[in-house]
Design a protein around this motif. Structure first.
Motif, mmCIF file in Angstrom:
data_model
loop_
_atom_site.group_PDB
_atom_site.id
_atom_site.type_symbol
_atom_site.label_atom_id
_atom_site.label_comp_id
_atom_site.label_asym_id
_atom_site.label_seq_id
_atom_site.Cartn_x
_atom_site.Cartn_y
_atom_site.Cartn_z
ATOM 1 N N LEU A 113 0.759 -1.277 -0.040
ATOM 2 C CA LEU A 113 0.179 -0.068 -0.128
ATOM 3 C C LEU A 113 0.964 1.144 -0.053
ATOM 4 C CD1 LEU A 113 -2.867 -1.075 2.747
ATOM 5 C CD2 LEU A 113 -2.832 -1.204 0.230
ATOM 6 N N LEU A 114 1.842 1.265 0.740
ATOM 7 C CA LEU A 114 2.477 2.463 1.035
ATOM 8 C C LEU A 114 4.066 2.489 0.857
ATOM 9 C CD1 LEU A 114 0.771 3.573 4.534
ATOM 10 C CD2 LEU A 114 0.322 4.781 2.308
ATOM 11 N N GLY A 115 4.692 1.376 0.526
ATOM 12 C CA GLY A 115 6.131 1.050 0.395
ATOM 13 C C GLY A 115 6.679 1.725 -0.750
ATOM 14 N N GLU A 116 8.084 1.584 -0.956
ATOM 15 C CA GLU A 116 8.645 2.271 -1.859
ATOM 16 C C GLU A 116 8.140 1.773 -3.165
ATOM 17 O OE1 GLU A 116 12.519 0.967 -1.270
ATOM 18 O OE2 GLU A 116 12.895 2.035 0.639
ATOM 19 N N HIS A 117 7.623 0.705 -3.373
ATOM 20 C CA HIS A 117 6.848 0.400 -4.619
ATOM 21 C C HIS A 117 5.509 0.211 -4.471
ATOM 22 C CE1 HIS A 117 10.985 0.065 -6.612
ATOM 23 N NE2 HIS A 117 11.177 -0.806 -5.322
ATOM 24 N N GLY A 130 0.221 8.063 5.903
ATOM 25 C CA GLY A 130 -0.839 6.706 5.403
ATOM 26 C C GLY A 130 -1.630 7.114 4.464
ATOM 27 N N GLN A 131 -2.110 8.424 4.210
ATOM 28 C CA GLN A 131 -2.787 8.979 2.967
ATOM 29 C C GLN A 131 -4.075 8.330 3.145
ATOM 30 O OE1 GLN A 131 0.129 9.094 -0.507
ATOM 31 N NE2 GLN A 131 1.254 8.094 0.744
ATOM 32 N N THR A 132 -4.512 8.007 2.088
ATOM 33 C CA THR A 132 -6.198 7.396 1.967
ATOM 34 C C THR A 132 -6.296 6.068 2.677
ATOM 35 O OG1 THR A 132 -7.996 7.230 0.381
ATOM 36 C CG2 THR A 132 -5.791 6.262 -0.291
ATOM 37 N N TRP A 133 -5.100 5.477 2.806
ATOM 38 C CA TRP A 133 -5.258 4.077 3.381
ATOM 39 C C TRP A 133 -5.422 4.426 5.035
ATOM 40 C CZ3 TRP A 133 -6.044 1.067 -0.367
ATOM 41 C CH2 TRP A 133 -5.275 1.260 -1.699
ATOM 42 N N PHE A 178 -15.427 1.850 -1.027
ATOM 43 C CA PHE A 178 -15.478 3.213 -1.545
ATOM 44 C C PHE A 178 -15.522 3.276 -2.839
ATOM 45 C CE2 PHE A 178 -14.353 4.072 3.103
ATOM 46 C CZ PHE A 178 -15.221 5.050 3.445
ATOM 47 N N ALA A 179 -14.652 2.572 -3.676
ATOM 48 C CA ALA A 179 -14.661 2.296 -5.013
ATOM 49 C C ALA A 179 -15.957 2.323 -5.587
ATOM 50 C CB ALA A 179 -13.379 1.589 -5.177
ATOM 51 N N GLY A 180 -16.797 1.523 -5.080
ATOM 52 C CA GLY A 180 -17.980 1.110 -5.476
ATOM 53 C C GLY A 180 -18.739 2.124 -5.493
ATOM 54 N N ILE A 181 -18.674 2.961 -4.365
ATOM 55 C CA ILE A 181 -19.602 4.353 -4.448
ATOM 56 C C ILE A 181 -19.212 5.372 -5.298
ATOM 57 C CG2 ILE A 181 -20.152 6.109 -2.734
ATOM 58 C CD1 ILE A 181 -19.635 4.282 -0.497
ATOM 59 N N SER A 182 -18.163 5.451 -5.460
ATOM 60 C CA SER A 182 -17.552 6.621 -6.712
ATOM 61 C C SER A 182 -16.266 6.150 -7.063
ATOM 62 C CB SER A 182 -17.650 8.023 -5.899
ATOM 63 O OG SER A 182 -17.101 8.979 -6.619
ATOM 64 N N PRO A 183 -16.109 6.178 -8.530
ATOM 65 C CA PRO A 183 -14.687 5.978 -9.045
ATOM 66 C C PRO A 183 -13.728 7.144 -8.153
ATOM 67 C CG PRO A 183 -16.202 6.048 -11.045
ATOM 68 C CD PRO A 183 -17.081 6.341 -9.348
ATOM 69 N N PRO A 196 -6.724 7.446 -7.571
ATOM 70 C CA PRO A 196 -5.427 7.646 -7.425
ATOM 71 C C PRO A 196 -4.401 6.462 -7.263
ATOM 72 C CG PRO A 196 -6.512 8.837 -5.814
ATOM 73 C CD PRO A 196 -7.413 7.981 -6.445
ATOM 74 N N TRP A 197 -5.201 5.205 -7.211
ATOM 75 C CA TRP A 197 -4.359 3.886 -6.849
ATOM 76 C C TRP A 197 -4.798 2.508 -8.123
ATOM 77 C CZ3 TRP A 197 -7.639 0.246 -5.229
ATOM 78 C CH2 TRP A 197 -8.826 0.810 -4.334
ATOM 79 N N LEU A 198 -6.280 2.840 -8.316
ATOM 80 C CA LEU A 198 -6.714 1.338 -8.904
ATOM 81 C C LEU A 198 -5.792 0.829 -10.084
ATOM 82 C CD1 LEU A 198 -8.848 -0.628 -9.088
ATOM 83 C CD2 LEU A 198 -10.091 0.905 -10.424
ATOM 84 N N ARG A 199 -5.489 1.849 -11.095
ATOM 85 C CA ARG A 199 -4.571 1.446 -12.185
ATOM 86 C C ARG A 199 -3.286 0.831 -11.750
ATOM 87 N NH1 ARG A 199 -6.521 3.060 -17.187
ATOM 88 N NH2 ARG A 199 -4.561 2.656 -18.053
ATOM 89 N N THR A 200 -2.619 1.420 -10.835
ATOM 90 C CA THR A 200 -1.315 0.966 -10.214
ATOM 91 C C THR A 200 -1.740 -0.441 -9.731
ATOM 92 O OG1 THR A 200 -0.784 3.159 -9.827
ATOM 93 C CG2 THR A 200 0.650 1.313 -8.824
ATOM 94 N N PHE A 201 -2.962 -0.513 -9.147
ATOM 95 C CA PHE A 201 -3.252 -1.827 -8.388
ATOM 96 C C PHE A 201 -3.299 -2.904 -9.578
ATOM 97 C CE2 PHE A 201 -6.788 -4.529 -6.353
ATOM 98 C CZ PHE A 201 -6.097 -5.393 -5.903
ATOM 99 N N ALA A 202 -3.906 -2.647 -10.767
ATOM 100 C CA ALA A 202 -3.825 -3.422 -11.839
ATOM 101 C C ALA A 202 -2.638 -3.778 -12.332
ATOM 102 C CB ALA A 202 -4.844 -2.792 -12.913
ATOM 103 N N ASP A 203 -1.742 -2.871 -12.502
ATOM 104 C CA ASP A 203 -0.264 -2.945 -12.884
ATOM 105 C C ASP A 203 0.279 -4.061 -11.949
ATOM 106 O OD1 ASP A 203 -0.229 -1.179 -15.216
ATOM 107 O OD2 ASP A 203 0.395 0.400 -14.020
ATOM 108 N N ARG A 204 0.189 -3.805 -10.733
ATOM 109 C CA ARG A 204 0.652 -4.891 -9.706
ATOM 110 C C ARG A 204 0.282 -6.163 -9.962
ATOM 111 N NH1 ARG A 204 3.320 -0.873 -9.606
ATOM 112 N NH2 ARG A 204 4.106 0.319 -8.018
ATOM 113 N N LEU A 205 -1.007 -6.416 -10.382
ATOM 114 C CA LEU A 205 -1.886 -7.824 -10.783
ATOM 115 C C LEU A 205 -1.099 -8.247 -12.015
ATOM 116 C CD1 LEU A 205 -5.356 -7.196 -9.536
ATOM 117 C CD2 LEU A 205 -3.491 -8.113 -8.142
#
Length: 468
Positions: A38-42, A117-120, A386-391, A396-405
């Protein structure tokens, strides 16, 4: 000063501080186990990138001096070890000054995490844990009787938590006033628990009783915390029972358990004595100075309680001292879930087979019964709600999440319950928005499913491994 101490609350203080230390332990464990992804260097929202634009005034934190994943791990695991030691009784075995230093260190370590910790870490119970921890510094240990003024400050904190939540409901969604909110809430809450399906299917009159009881617990009992005993104890005990009801009906991280701990500032338990009735003069001076500081800082949250534009879960300073609280001013009527899927096809088509990633806490597989995770906090699962409520929550992080997957990142995959691509990452990843609802009793008997879902639209268009 005899008025300064309240020796009859020695056992209550012991329970309060041990529970508070246990919550700190959970908080540090969650940080240690989840921060790399979530918050590390990568991570999805890297701390080093955040600190490039935030100085000490904006984000007071030990990580302003230095950040590395190894240092973050040392802070979080060190905080967990100290929390466990205090929970086991270490703070009562050392001199008073050492006990205060232990609690102050816990507060500094967790503050350092929250402020980067930002949004997390944007949840109200982060500030609640920090504010309670700052009060614990001045509550003393077994060497002295509990300071009465600090017990009152704990009650003032509990009052703001409950009364603020009650007011935000009355000022918010109409369903709180017509007593129908729990017709929807058990189904649409962020992370349902193993009994939420059953709570959802209670008859509507019982849902109205639940809401009415909630109003009494949040608007009536808090006022009684400042009355003489045994009335204050009765009110605090009733609040403990309502919090246990919430523990059974849902997953709200450590909010409920921390609120239970605070209640012991007013819930006077029989038995238990302090090792010393008198406190050192330096301790009395520090307690009175801190009390004066909290009284001064209380102006802003007290004014907020009276405001028609009441803020919810807001900190008026970066040290998270004397905050305002409240939750669920509005209730969702429909549950939306964002589902991440991957495919091995070189080019996705209408005939492609998409396999679903499974999350630990949030709904996914319709046949999987919701699990109990609280007081542990699954931060990614909560942000997916929260993402289900509003994109906007996920932008800020969903596309990066997909990249990690797509990269098969081990730290990210450890946040998930199920990886449908154990041998190699998928070629493409997408997100689909679903509407979820609890099954009816008849549907549950026929299919064994806890949820019924239907796809609505593509939430994130397919991303290929070459796009990253």
């Amino acid at each position: 000063m005899e008025w300064f101490t309240a020796p009859g609350y020695a056992l209550s203080r012991l329970v309060l501080l041990r529970l508070l230390a246990a919550v700190y332990l959970v908080g540090f464990l969650a940080a240690a186990r989840q921060f790399r992804a979530l918050l590390g260097e990568h991570g999805l929202l890297p701390i080093p990138r955040y600190l490039r634009y935030r100085g000490w005034r904006d984000a007071p934190s030990l990580f302003q001096w230095h950040y590395s994943d190894r240092f973050f791990a040392a802070v979080s695991w060190g905080g967990a070890a100290l929390s466990a030691a205090i929970c086991a009784g270490l703070a009562d075995l050392v001199p008073l000054w050492a006990s205060m230093l232990f609690w102050a260190l816990l507060w500094v370590l967790y503050l350092s995490i929250v402020n980067v910790g930002q949004t997390w870490y944007s949840f109200g119970w982060e500030s609640l844990l920090l504010e309670a921890g700052s009060l614990a510094v001045f509550l003393g240990n077994a060497k002295v009787a509990p300071p009465f003024t600090v017990l009152l400050l704990f009650r003032w904190l509990l009052f703001r938590v409950e009364f603020g939540a009650g007011l935000i409901k009355l000022r918010g969604d109409r369903c709180w006033r017509d007593l129908t909110c729990l017709k929807y809430h058990h189904e649409t809450q962020p992370m349902p628990g193993p009994f939420s399906w059953y709570f959802h299917h209670l008859p509507l009159p019982l849902h109205k009783v639940e809401v009415a009881a909630n109003h009494v617990a949040q608007l009536g009992f808090p006022v009684l915390l400042f009355t003489p005993q045994p009335v204050a104890s009765i009110a605090a005990g009733a609040m403990v029972l309502t919090q246990l009801w919430l523990v059974v009906s849902g997953n709200f991280a450590w909010l409920n358990w921390l609120t239970i701990a605070l209640a012991f500032s007013a819930l006077r338990l029989p038995g238990g004595t302090s090792g010393s009735r008198s406190a050192p003069i330096w301790f009395e001076v520090l307690v009175l100075l801190f009390t004066a500081l909290v009284v001064a800082l209380s102006w802003w949250p007290a004014r907020n309680l009276l405001s028609r534009e009441q803020l919810m879960n807001f900190s008026f300073n970066r040290l998270h001292l004397v905050n305002t609280y409240g939750a669920f001013g509005s209730i969702n009527r429909i549950r939306f879930e964002v589902v991440l899927e991957g495919t091995e096809d070189a080019v996705p088509t209408a005939d492609s087979v998409w396999r679903e990633y499974g999350f630990k806490g949030k709904p996914g597989d319709v046949r999987r019964r919701p699990r109990q995770y609280a007081p542990y906090h699954l931060r990614l699962d909560w942000l997916m709600w929260f993402a289900g409520i509003s994109p906007s929550y996920a932008r800020p992080w969903l596309r990066t999440f997909a990249d990690r997957l797509l990269a098969g990142d081990p730290a990210t995959l450890r946040l998930l319950r199920h990886n449908p691509f154990p041998d190699h990452p998928p070629r493409w990843v997408r997100a689909v928005l679903y509407r979820y609802r609890f099954t009816t009793r008849a549907e549950r008997r026929a299919s064994g499913a806890w949820w019924h879902r239907e796809p609505l639209r593509t939430y994130l268009a397919p991303m290929g491994s070459l796009d990253s």
